[in-house]
Design an enzyme around this catalytic site. Structure first.
Site, PDB file in Angstrom:
ATOM      1  N   GLY A 185      25.383  -3.035   2.706  1.00 33.62           N
ATOM      2  CA  GLY A 185      25.504  -2.729   4.124  1.00 33.62           C
ATOM      3  C   GLY A 185      26.437  -1.555   4.320  1.00 33.62           C
ATOM      4  O   GLY A 185      27.155  -1.172   3.385  1.00 33.62           O
ATOM      5  N   CYS A 222      26.254  -4.943  -3.904  1.00 30.58           N
ATOM      6  CA  CYS A 222      27.164  -4.034  -3.222  1.00 30.58           C
ATOM      7  C   CYS A 222      28.018  -4.778  -2.185  1.00 30.58           C
ATOM      8  O   CYS A 222      28.866  -5.557  -2.561  1.00 30.58           O
ATOM      9  CB  CYS A 222      26.326  -2.898  -2.616  1.00 30.58           C
ATOM     10  SG  CYS A 222      27.304  -1.478  -2.238  1.00 30.58           S
ATOM     11  N   GLY A 237      -6.679   0.348  13.850  1.00 27.48           N
ATOM     12  CA  GLY A 237      -5.769   0.692  12.751  1.00 27.48           C
ATOM     13  C   GLY A 237      -5.686  -0.466  11.770  1.00 27.48           C
ATOM     14  O   GLY A 237      -6.109  -1.585  12.077  1.00 27.48           O
ATOM     15  N   SER A 255      -3.420  -3.710  13.134  1.00 28.40           N
ATOM     16  CA  SER A 255      -3.971  -4.621  14.135  1.00 28.40           C
ATOM     17  C   SER A 255      -5.272  -5.235  13.637  1.00 28.40           C
ATOM     18  O   SER A 255      -5.581  -6.382  13.949  1.00 28.40           O
ATOM     19  CB  SER A 255      -4.148  -3.931  15.494  1.00 28.40           C
ATOM     20  OG  SER A 255      -5.178  -2.969  15.449  1.00 28.40           O
ATOM     21  N   SER A 256      -6.032  -4.504  12.821  1.00 23.56           N
ATOM     22  CA  SER A 256      -7.285  -5.053  12.300  1.00 23.56           C
ATOM     23  C   SER A 256      -7.025  -6.229  11.370  1.00 23.56           C
ATOM     24  O   SER A 256      -7.681  -7.263  11.455  1.00 23.56           O
ATOM     25  CB  SER A 256      -8.063  -3.994  11.516  1.00 23.56           C
ATOM     26  OG  SER A 256      -8.372  -2.914  12.352  1.00 23.56           O
ATOM     27  N   LYS A 283       3.151  -1.803   4.374  1.00 24.48           N
ATOM     28  CA  LYS A 283       1.759  -1.391   4.576  1.00 24.48           C
ATOM     29  C   LYS A 283       0.845  -1.714   3.392  1.00 24.48           C
ATOM     30  O   LYS A 283      -0.275  -2.182   3.568  1.00 24.48           O
ATOM     31  CB  LYS A 283       1.757   0.122   4.840  1.00 24.48           C
ATOM     32  CG  LYS A 283       0.453   0.674   5.297  1.00 24.48           C
ATOM     33  CD  LYS A 283       0.098   0.210   6.671  1.00 24.48           C
ATOM     34  CE  LYS A 283       0.280   1.274   7.691  1.00 24.48           C
ATOM     35  NZ  LYS A 283       0.203   0.855   9.042  1.00 24.48           N
TER      36      LYS A 283
END
Ligand code: XMP
Length: 510
Positions: free
Chosen positions: A55, A82, A225, A228-229, A366
């Protein structure tokens, strides 16, 4: 059956979702939760292990953020990365020195003790490390297992309690052996089986959606797109005809897109699809608006209003499906990240929205969404369609959006995409598109002076849209695009290629 889950507590580092994604890639389900998640919620999730992330803050600072300390006594393995390592060091009584510099660097890691975490690795390799805080002395029960050229204490463990800390970031590609270190944690320290995969994710989401929705109706904004598809297909698998998809023509779609969506979902998949033509409404609300954030908000809001109207024609509807994926959330600002841009399917939602949200993809990147789409049997054209922003061409016609500019942009954009496809580069390029800036320049055509708009071609390669490189497209290809655009698109007399990476640029221009 006890499901394996690694919970990642998010302390605000840039790569935190990447940690969960790397764990999922190793076939263990993982999700990111805010650092201040209630202890009871953690217990309810029954995780097999915890990872505490990095962070931006210093652990000794007044505003340092802390998790419920009871997590350290749960008797499950913990890996602190970290900031996460400083946290556990502080809790168990070690000493930390804060330095003002908060810089990332590549450093050489020297292994001092080959514990289970560092098992099977060479003695020296380079890692991506942050120098903000350094541990001066480890807590009782801990040993130092590695040092680095920039910090004496770069990895620690209390192997009895199965608590491990690393000053560097195993989740990023710049760290050699990062995946092996995570593997060691999951399989040698936590003894997990690693039998999770994305097909399980589909089953879980289908199950969750069925339970949540019961026999109520669900509305989905289908844009065509990938996100959403896939979200619609996933929810359709769960509840079939209880899902009604609404396809809003906002006038901001690419050329040919409206037909593609109707054929795929209405004709082929036989889903309930309502087509709402709201082009004029969007354009009139966008008239005279120059500010990108205001445009996004307007587009998001009009979209929801159109939805609500369609919904009211359909009787009682309780839920709305959105294809929000992880990068939308992080860019819109989580608790620990600052807003870069508000994405329309997150930040632009009006406060008085009347639906509960179903966002089945919100944890995914994605490429994970694409795998799900393939598994659900969606056609390749949809699964491999390049990402397209919710506000569509509305953020690619820079400043004020008009119908005339949209028509110009649609034609130029179609040429860019067609040429990328002809060159066989569609799957290698993350996004390739045209942008229309609000300036004109002088040119010459058929011996006459022209004064017209330029088109900017933007093409980037990326893994997850968090960072991107401008695509090194062949000159010949750029030349073909430029010639075609200037010759075939009225109103354009010049073409430029954007050679900015992200950061400092973003992929879209607005
Ligand atoms: P930027 O421009 O922020 O874009 O680098 C990162 C990725 O997100 C897409 N994008 C959006 N997607 N709603 C979306 O659903 C939005 O408002 C939005 N804005 C940008 C962009 O195309 C790129 O893939």
């Amino acid at each position: 059956m006890n499901k394996e889950l690694v919970l990642v507590l998010d302390f605000g580092g840039q790569n935190n979702q990447l940690i969960a994604r790397r764990v999922r890639e190793l076939s263990v389900y993982s999700e990111v939760v805010p650092y201040d998640i209630k202890y009871e919620e953690i217990i309810a999730k029954n995780p097999s292990a915890l990872i505490l992330t990095g962070g931006p803050l210093n652990i000794m600072a007044e505003d340092a953020i802390k998790c419920d300390p009871r997590i350290f006594e749960m008797e499950i393995p913990i890996l602190g990365i970290c900031y996460g390592m400083q946290l556990l060091t502080e809790y168990f009584g070690g000493e930390i020195n804060t330095s003002i510099a908060n810089e990332y660097d590549i450093s050489d890691l020297n292994i001092l003790v080959k514990d289970k975490l560092l098992d099977g690795l060479e003695n020296e390799f380079s890692v991506w490390i942050n120098q903000s805080d350094s541990i001066i002395s480890v807590p009782e029960g801990f040993i130092v297992t590695a040092s680095s050229s920039s910090s004496k204490i770069a990895a620690i463990n209390d192997s009895k309690r199965k608590i491990y800390g690393v000053q560097f970031h195993p989740e990023v590609k710049h760290t050699n052996n990062g995946t092996q270190i995570l593997k060691n944690f999951l399989f040698k320290i936590c003894n997990l089986k690693g039998d999770w995969n994305l097909a399980d994710f589909i089953d879980e989401v289908v199950d969750d959606v069925r339970k949540k929705v019961g026999n109520k109706k669900v509305l989905c904004g289908l844009s065509g797109g990938v996100d959403s598809s896939v979200a619609a297909a996933l929810v359709h698998k769960a509840i079939g005809d209880q899902l009604i998809c609404v396809f809003v023509n906002n006038g901001l779609m690419r050329k040919g897109e409206i037909d593609d969506v109707v054929v795929t979902f209405k004709d082929k998949k036989e889903m309930n699809l309502v087509y709402a033509d709201a082009e004029e409404r969007f354009l009139s609300r966008l008239k005279g608006v120059n500010d990108p954030e205001t445009k996004r908000k307007i587009i998001g809001e009009v979209f929801i209003r159109v939805f609500e109207e369609e919904a009211s024609k359909l009787g009682q509807i309780d839920y709305l499906v959105q294809g929000t994926v992880y990068s939308d959330i992080i860019e819109s600002g989580t608790k620990t990240n600052q807003t870069i841009k508000s994405h329309h399917n997150v930040g632009g939602l009006p406060d008085d929205m009347q639906f509960d949200l179903i966002e089945p993809l919100r944890l995914l990147f994605k490429d994970e969404v694409r795998v799900i789409g393939e598994k659900l049997g969606l056609p390749e054209e949809i699964v491999w369609r390049q990402p397209f922003p919710g506000p569509g061409l509305g953020v690619r016609v820079l400043e004020e959006v008009t119908k005339e500019k949209l028509e110009i942009l649609k034609e130029a954009d179609a040429i860019v995409r067609e040429e990328i496809k002809n060159a066989g580069l569609n799957k290698d390029i993350w996004q390739a598109f045209a942008v229309l800036p609000p300036v004109r320049s002088v040119g010459v055509k058929d011996s006459a002076r022209t004064y017209a708009y330029p088109i900017i071609i933007r093409a980037v390669t990326s893994e997850d849209a968090m960072t991107a490189k401008w695509a090194r497209l062949p000159y010949e290809l750029l030349d073909t695009m430029a010639r075609r655009i200037v010759n075939e698109v009225d109103g354009i007399n010049r073409v430029a290629y954007d050679i900015t990476s992200k950061p400092p640029g973003t992929i879209e221009w607005e």
